[in-house]
Structures are given as structure tokens and as C-alpha cells.
Enzyme design. Structure first.
Site, PDB file in Angstrom:
ATOM      1  N   LYS A 192      -0.787  23.828  12.878  1.00 16.77           N
ATOM      2  CA  LYS A 192      -0.698  25.109  12.178  1.00 16.77           C
ATOM      3  C   LYS A 192      -2.066  25.464  11.634  1.00 16.77           C
ATOM      4  CE  LYS A 192       1.744  28.443  10.305  1.00 16.77           C
ATOM      5  NZ  LYS A 192       0.744  29.362  10.906  1.00 16.77           N
ATOM      6  N   LYS A 210      -4.264  19.724   4.529  1.00 19.11           N
ATOM      7  CA  LYS A 210      -3.622  20.735   3.676  1.00 19.11           C
ATOM      8  C   LYS A 210      -2.100  20.700   3.876  1.00 19.11           C
ATOM      9  CE  LYS A 210      -5.860  24.622   3.762  1.00 19.11           C
ATOM     10  NZ  LYS A 210      -6.301  26.000   4.115  1.00 19.11           N
ATOM     11  N   LYS A 240      -6.678  25.190  14.284  1.00 16.98           N
ATOM     12  CA  LYS A 240      -7.481  26.361  13.901  1.00 16.98           C
ATOM     13  C   LYS A 240      -8.036  27.001  15.149  1.00 16.98           C
ATOM     14  CE  LYS A 240      -8.754  28.207   9.939  1.00 16.98           C
ATOM     15  NZ  LYS A 240      -8.081  28.036   8.639  1.00 16.98           N
ATOM     16  N   THR A 271      -1.966  33.116  -0.622  1.00 16.10           N
ATOM     17  CA  THR A 271      -3.064  32.167  -0.835  1.00 16.10           C
ATOM     18  C   THR A 271      -3.488  32.201  -2.301  1.00 16.10           C
ATOM     19  OG1 THR A 271      -3.776  32.516   1.432  1.00 16.10           O
ATOM     20  CG2 THR A 271      -5.376  31.502  -0.046  1.00 16.10           C
ATOM     21  N   SER A 289       3.437  30.733   5.140  1.00 15.23           N
ATOM     22  CA  SER A 289       3.510  30.776   6.607  1.00 15.23           C
ATOM     23  C   SER A 289       4.657  29.885   7.092  1.00 15.23           C
ATOM     24  CB  SER A 289       2.204  30.267   7.226  1.00 15.23           C
ATOM     25  OG  SER A 289       1.279  31.310   7.370  1.00 15.23           O
TER      26      SER A 289
HETATM   27  N1  GLU Z   1      -5.891  30.609   7.330  1.00 16.17           N
HETATM   28  C1  GLU Z   1      -5.102  30.095   6.234  1.00 16.17           C
HETATM   29  C2  GLU Z   1      -5.642  28.763   5.783  1.00 16.17           C
HETATM   30  O1  GLU Z   1      -6.782  28.427   6.038  1.00 16.17           O
HETATM   31  C3  GLU Z   1      -3.629  30.103   6.539  1.00 16.17           C
HETATM   32  C4  GLU Z   1      -3.193  29.263   7.683  1.00 16.17           C
HETATM   33  C5  GLU Z   1      -1.730  29.465   8.050  1.00 16.17           C
HETATM   34  O2  GLU Z   1      -1.048  30.222   7.380  1.00 16.17           O
HETATM   35  O3  GLU Z   1      -1.314  28.855   9.024  1.00 16.17           O
HETATM   36  O4  GLU Z   1      -4.972  28.038   5.098  1.00 16.17           O
END
Ligand code: GLU
Length: 420
Positions: free
Chosen positions: A67, A91, A103, A187, A349
Site C-alpha cells: 500500500k 507505517k 510506492k 493525514t 485509505s
Molecule cells: N501517500 C500517503 C502516505 O505517504 C498515503 C498512502 C496511502 O493512503 O496509501 O502515507
């Protein structure tokens, strides 16, 4: 950029010194499982064809499908994508989500493209990585300079490739396409919940409450709004074009309006009491809370000794380099680390993915209360690990994540090719 990945891995090694993990677990977590690079060719509005470099990395999928967001940035590169995917792995483990880390990125300045070009580029990305992504395999989301509109195009492209609607392939979508309520500000909201929950422990409960926000995109602007509502004074705000300062406090909504109208928060500079300052001056402002909310490596060995904040909260990914981290630690400035502090985005998410798969949608209140429960529980856990082991919050967050990752890696069995 080599330094960026090295810095990220140094946190893993630090954590490993404070918990017992099998060396094979570390061997597995030191390298990405999969990194795909491609060139996307699209038709520009003037009829010419142009190509753009693009990547998708699935760092580790032991705990579930990978993810993580997709970033559009002119300086995006493979090393950065891998590092960001590494951070996503930890994370998701910190927050206990059933996901691994991934990513993606396209090396492009999206502001230079028309809306049509941007849509063709986003669809081309999905086309190129269609075999890699999927609701049970790898689930993208927004990141720097990508948004719900782009996620909508991507979900649509994937759905037409597989021949049926497949909203769970991507999160951060527009609500009518299966997006979750509360994803937009998640976030910042998650970071705000953690901060509030640990306010007393961090020594922020009494006395003045001045905050400085570095970066005024989605995360930074919502954070300024939440802090302001809670009675904090926002004394400094910056974006990529400049910074503003008012010791009496800035109005976050007016700053956002100025950014929308003039392209930068510095558009507010002529109004009463608002002065422009340099980016370096902004980071060095005296305040109780500094919130880096933009890109990596903003606080580094060259400026870490100038930080005069009581607490740093990382809403961006990797805004403090490993060297700067050590300097802040020596100076007694606690850092609420990215893998905890900005995990609200990926947590909602996850809620979106769950709602897509069950076909049943939650109210905004349900999203908020579930997010709050997770952020507070995991924030408290990280805090108590830090206290018990007498280690910095970042190391504690990595210890917490590493123990979950290590349990999962071991549970997969030791003779498997799948989990390594
Ligand atoms: N881009 C966000 C992060 O760095 C969200 C990633 C997501 O929701 O999968 O955490």
C-alpha cells in the site's frame, strides 16, 4: 539520494538493537521485494509524443497487499520511491493495518501539463503497471501532487482493463467513485489526534502554543486549520515559493485563499502584520510546534542546530534526515516520527478499501472515531516503548513496527520462497 535510503535503513538497524529479531528478518527488510521502472509515452496536446520515467515499488508484502501513494514530481527517482515504500512498510506496521508497503512515482512537473495530458499520463501509468497493482496485490493512493481526481481516472482505467468496476484497487478516490468520507483531511487529522493525545507528555499542555507549518499542500493546510481551531497560534507558514510570519498569528484560511489566488501563501504578505521571511528563517522560528509537511530532507545537519521548536511533528515523509535526527535528540527536541504522525492518511485509505470490499459505507463520524482510536492506541504504545526502553520516539516506532513485521515474517514459515 543513496543517503536517503541509507538514512531510512539506519532507523531499522537502530530499532534492531533494542529488540530481539532474527537476523533473517533484517535481511528480508533491508531490500525491496520488487521495483519496476518504465517509460510512459503519451500524446501531448500539440500532437507530439513525450515520454516520462515512472516507477512502482512493492517493498514488502508479508503483512498484506502493498500500500502506498503515487507521487508526481520533477525530481522523483528510483531511490526515493524505494525509500518511500520502505517507510510505508513500517507505517502500516506501526498502525497495525493488514498491509505491506509500496510506492510509485512519475518524473513530471504536473503543473506544466494540461488536464487532458495529465489524464492520459495517469491512465498510461495504470496501463503500464496493471499486472503489478490490484486490490489484493498492491493498492496505490495519492501522494505529493496527486489527488482524488487522478485516483478517479486511475480507478476507471483499471476497471476497464479488468472488465468490471474495481474500486478497491486504489484509495483516495472521489466519493461518487467509492471514495471514503474523511480521506481528504485524514493525514493531518491523524497527526492532530496523536498530538492531542500526547500533549501532556510532550509538555505542550500549558503555556503558549505557537505552531509553524512548513509546506502548505493538503497535509499542511489541514493541520494549520485543526491547530487554529484548537486555539493554537499559527505564527509561520511556508510553501515552495516562500514563507510568511506574524508573531500575532496568521489566519490559515486566508493563507489558503492567498495560495489559491496568487499561487503562494506569500500573497498574504501585504495584509496587516504579515511579513515575508526566508525558508531558513521559518524553520528557525521560536515556537512550541514545528510541522514539516512538504518533502524529505528539509531539516538536515546544516540547520538542525537552528531549530527553536519545543516539539517537531513530521507530517511529511522523511523531512528530518538521520543526521539531523541525532542533533535534535541531543538537543532534547522530541520528534513525533512520520511513520506514526502521518499515518492517518493510509489508515483512512485502509477504511476506504474495507468499505469498497464490503460494499457498505460508513458515516463521517464512524471514520473519525475509528481513526482516533487507532492513532491514540498506537501513539500511546510508541510513547510507552520510548519510556520503557529510554529511546527516542522514532526508534520506539520502529521497534513497535519491527516486532509486528518480525512476527509475521516468522509466522510465514522458514522454508517458504514466498515470504523469503
Ligand atoms: N501517500 C500517503 C502516505 O505517504 C498515503 C498512502 C496511502 O493512503 O496509501 O502515507
Amino acid at each position: 539520494m543513496q543517503d536517503m535510503l541509507k538514512g531510512a535503513l539506519s532507523h531499522l538497524e537502530d530499532a534492531a538493537r533494542h529488540t530481539s529479531v532474527h537476523p533473517e528478518v533484517l535481511e528480508k527488510l533491508r531490500y525491496p521485494k520488487e521495483l519496476l521502472t518504465t517509460r510512459l509515452m503519451i500524446r501531448m496536446d500539440d500532437g507530439s509524443r513525450r515520454s516520462f520515467l515512472a516507477w512502482r515499488c512493492r517493498y514488502d508484502d508479508t503483512r498484506g497487499p502493498t500500500k502506498g501513494g503515487i507521487r508526481y514530481h520533477p525530481e522523483a527517482n528510483a531511490e526515493e520511491v524505494v525509500t518511500l515504500a520502505f517507510w510505508m512498510t513500517f507505517k502500516c506496521a506501526v498502525t497495525g493495518l493488514p498491509f505491506g508497503g509500496g510506492k510509485g512515482a512519475i518524473q513530471v512537473d504536473p503543473h506544466q501539463l494540461s488536464k487532458g495530458e495529465l489524464e492520459r499520463l495517469s491512465r498510461a501509468y495504470v496501463h503500464a503497471f496493471a499486472s503489478l497493482i490490484g486490490p489484493d496485490r498492491d493498492i496505490p493512493a495519492p501522494d505529493v501532487y496527486t489527488n482524488a481526481m487522478i485516483m478517479g481516472w486511475m480507478a476507471d482505467e483499471y476497471s476497464s482493463l479488468v472488465g468490471h468496476p474495481c474500486p478497491a484497487v486504489i484509495t483516495g478516490k472521489p466519493i461518487p467513485l467509492g471514495g471514503s468520507l474523511g480521506r481528504e483531511d485524514a493525514t493531518a487529522r491523524g497527526g492532530f489526534y496523536v498530538l492531542n493525545h500526547l500533549e501532556e507528555e510532550l509538555g505542550l499542555k500549558n503555556g503558549s502554543r505557537r505552531a509553524v507549518i512548513q509546506g502548505y499542500g493538503n497535509a499542511g493546510s489541514y493541520m494549520a486549520h485543526f491547530l487554529h481551531e484548537a486555539g493554537w497560534q499559527i505564527v509561520g507558514i511556508s510553501d515552495s515559493r516562500g514563507a510568511i510570519y506574524n508573531p500575532e498569528g496568521l489566519d490559515p484560511a486566508a493563507a489558503l485563499q492567498a495560495k489559491r489566488k496568487t499561487g503562494s501563501v506569500t500573497g498574504l504578505a501585504d495584509s496587516h502584520g504579515v511579513n515575508t521571511i526566508s525558508q531558513e528563517e521559518l524553520l528557525a522560528l521560536e515556537c512550541e510546534l514545528l510541522v514539516p509537511s512538504a518533502l524529505e530532507d528539509q531539516i538536515h545537519a546544516g540547520n538542525a542546530d537552528k531549530i527553536r521548536a519545543k516539539v517537531v511533528l513530521e507530517l511529511a515523509n522523511g523531512p528530518v534526515t538521520a543526521e539531523a535526527d541525532r542533533i535534535l535528540q541531543q538537543r532534547g527536541i522530541p520528534v513525533l516520527p512520520d511513520i506514526l504522525a502521518n499515518a492517518g492518511g493510509v489508515t483512512v485509505s485502509y477504511f476506504e478499501w474495507v468499505q469498497n470490499r464490503q460494499g457498505y459505507y460508513w458515516t463521517l463520524e464512524e471514520v473519525h472515531s475509528r481513526l482516533k482510536a487507532i492513532m491514540e492506541k498506537e501513539g500511546r504504545r510508541v510513547w510507552s516503548i520510548a519510556q520503557t526502553k529510554q529511546i527516542p520516539l522514532r526508534t520506539a516506532a520502529y521497534v513497535h513496527a519491527l516486532s509486528r513485521l518480525s512476527e509475521a515474517i516468522e509466522a510465514h514459515g522458514t522454508q517458504t520462497y514466498f515470504a523469503g
